[in-house]
Motif scaffolding. Structure first.
Motif, PDB file in Angstrom:
ATOM      1  N   ILE A  34       0.868  -1.176   0.000  1.00  0.00           N
ATOM      2  CA  ILE A  34       0.000   0.000   0.000  1.00  0.00           C
ATOM      3  C   ILE A  34       0.899   1.219   0.000  1.00  0.00           C
ATOM      4  N   ALA A  35       1.084   1.818  -1.173  1.00  0.00           N
ATOM      5  CA  ALA A  35       2.013   2.930  -1.337  1.00  0.00           C
ATOM      6  C   ALA A  35       1.231   4.212  -1.596  1.00  0.00           C
ATOM      7  N   ALA A  36       1.242   5.123  -0.627  1.00  0.00           N
ATOM      8  CA  ALA A  36       0.490   6.369  -0.761  1.00  0.00           C
ATOM      9  C   ALA A  36       1.061   7.401   0.194  1.00  0.00           C
ATOM     10  N   LEU A  45     -10.944  13.035   4.688  1.00  0.00           N
ATOM     11  CA  LEU A  45     -10.685  11.873   3.839  1.00  0.00           C
ATOM     12  C   LEU A  45     -10.420  10.647   4.696  1.00  0.00           C
ATOM     13  N   LEU A  46     -11.228   9.625   4.511  1.00  0.00           N
ATOM     14  CA  LEU A  46     -11.056   8.397   5.274  1.00  0.00           C
ATOM     15  C   LEU A  46      -9.915   7.575   4.694  1.00  0.00           C
ATOM     16  N   GLY A  47      -9.194   6.896   5.572  1.00  0.00           N
ATOM     17  CA  GLY A  47      -8.195   5.944   5.115  1.00  0.00           C
ATOM     18  C   GLY A  47      -6.770   6.441   5.150  1.00  0.00           C
ATOM     19  N   THR A  48      -5.876   5.564   5.616  1.00  0.00           N
ATOM     20  CA  THR A  48      -4.441   5.796   5.568  1.00  0.00           C
ATOM     21  C   THR A  48      -3.787   4.503   5.088  1.00  0.00           C
ATOM     22  N   ILE A  49      -2.487   4.556   4.820  1.00  0.00           N
ATOM     23  CA  ILE A  49      -1.795   3.338   4.410  1.00  0.00           C
ATOM     24  C   ILE A  49      -1.883   2.279   5.502  1.00  0.00           C
ATOM     25  N   PHE A  50      -1.942   2.706   6.752  1.00  0.00           N
ATOM     26  CA  PHE A  50      -1.967   1.754   7.862  1.00  0.00           C
ATOM     27  C   PHE A  50      -3.357   1.153   8.066  1.00  0.00           C
ATOM     28  N   SER A  51      -4.403   1.961   7.882  1.00  0.00           N
ATOM     29  CA  SER A  51      -5.759   1.406   8.029  1.00  0.00           C
ATOM     30  C   SER A  51      -6.050   0.413   6.903  1.00  0.00           C
ATOM     31  N   VAL A  52      -5.581   0.706   5.707  1.00  0.00           N
ATOM     32  CA  VAL A  52      -5.792  -0.232   4.597  1.00  0.00           C
ATOM     33  C   VAL A  52      -4.959  -1.496   4.801  1.00  0.00           C
ATOM     34  N   ALA A  53      -3.769  -1.360   5.369  1.00  0.00           N
ATOM     35  CA  ALA A  53      -2.948  -2.534   5.668  1.00  0.00           C
ATOM     36  C   ALA A  53      -3.691  -3.474   6.621  1.00  0.00           C
TER      37      ALA A  53
END
Length: 274
Positions: A34-36, A45-53
């Motif tokens: 997950i690269a962002a 804005l909902l979501g971070t690289i860690f929440s998606v991980a």
């Protein structure tokens, strides 16, 4: 082909279409990078690289969260190397990160055009170039660019020519890389939605969520990307694909479940589609 144990490097994967592609592949047991840029929670804005991980792991995949600005080629090279070391290689690159500004030449600030070009067109080259040494080693390497068919009707340039140019640049790189990377057995395609997709990018560019009522969810793009990534032997390559088109080729006939609002009106075609 299952994506189990395959490694996908997805840019802009902290929300929206990138996140949905990550979760779809994770259901097969894929490894997802997950690269962002989004490492900290955002008020709107909902979501971070860690929440998606965390979501990827819960869905059955393995995750590596990497904060990345795709404009920085040194950082991109480092991220690719870190991903390949962590998972033992890279099998697919999804160039999902994007920037949008629907403004014509008269009113667009040059620095905003620089941003559009760097994140849309230039990053496709930079990320693909950095991923190439690892994709060469994959049994079925893939690159997917989220960019549209090349529709040269003047109306697509009249109101937002600068944005159009940068998105078409991605699509032309798709055609070029498919031929250039043929000798390595790597498939390169573009993917674009038939209808507007309910994402934060659309909400903030249009100024409201009203368009969501006539949009589809990102799930249709994820299913279409999965169909491409599951293909082998360059059976799908060098194509500027539409999500519904590729799914119909795979035998799917029902699309109503992708609606964001089942009670909404007629779906709105996405940009660049007549």
């Amino acid at each position: 082909m299952s994506l189990s144990a395959k490694t996908l490097f997805i840019t802009g994967a902290s929300r929206g279409i990138g996140r949905e592609i990550a979760l779809r592949a994770a259901a097969d047991g894929a490894n997802i990078v997950i690269a962002a840029k989004s490492a900290e929670p955002h008020a709107k804005l909902l979501g971070t690289i860690f929440s998606v991980a965390e979501e990827v792991e819960a869905a059955g995949g393995k995750a590596l969260a990497l904060q990345l600005d795709v404009r920085n080629e040194a950082a991109v090279r480092d991220a690719m190397a870190q991903a390949a070391e962590h998972f033992g290689g890279i099998d697919a690159l999804v160039n999902n990160a994007g920037a949008i500004k629907l403004v014509g030449v008269e009113h667009l600030e040059p620095k905003r055009f620089d941003l559009l070009y760097q994140i849309n067109t230039r990053a496709v080259m930079v990320c693909s170039q950095a991923a190439l040494p690892f994709l060469k080693k994959s049994a079925a390497g893939h690159i997917i660019n989220l960019s549209p068919p090349l529709n040269l009707a003047p109306k697509w340039f009249a109101q937002h020519g600068p944005y159009t140019v940068t998105k078409y640049g991605m699509s032309m790189l798709t055609l070029g890389m498919s031929e250039e990377f043929k000798k390595y057995g790597i498939s390169v395609n573009s993917l674009w939605p038939q209808t507007m997709i309910a994402t934060a990018a659309i909400e903030f560019e249009l100024g409201s969520r009203d368009a969501f009522k006539r949009s589809r969810t990102p799930a249709i793009m994820a299913d279409a990307a999965y169909a491409i990534l599951s293909s082998t032997g360059r059976s799908i390559t060098g194509r500027l694909l539409i999500d519904e088109e590729i799914l119909r080729e795979q035998g799917q006939t029902e699309f109503e479940h992708y609606r964001f609002d089942p009670e909404g009106g007629s779906l709105v075609p996405d940009l660049f589609l007549d």
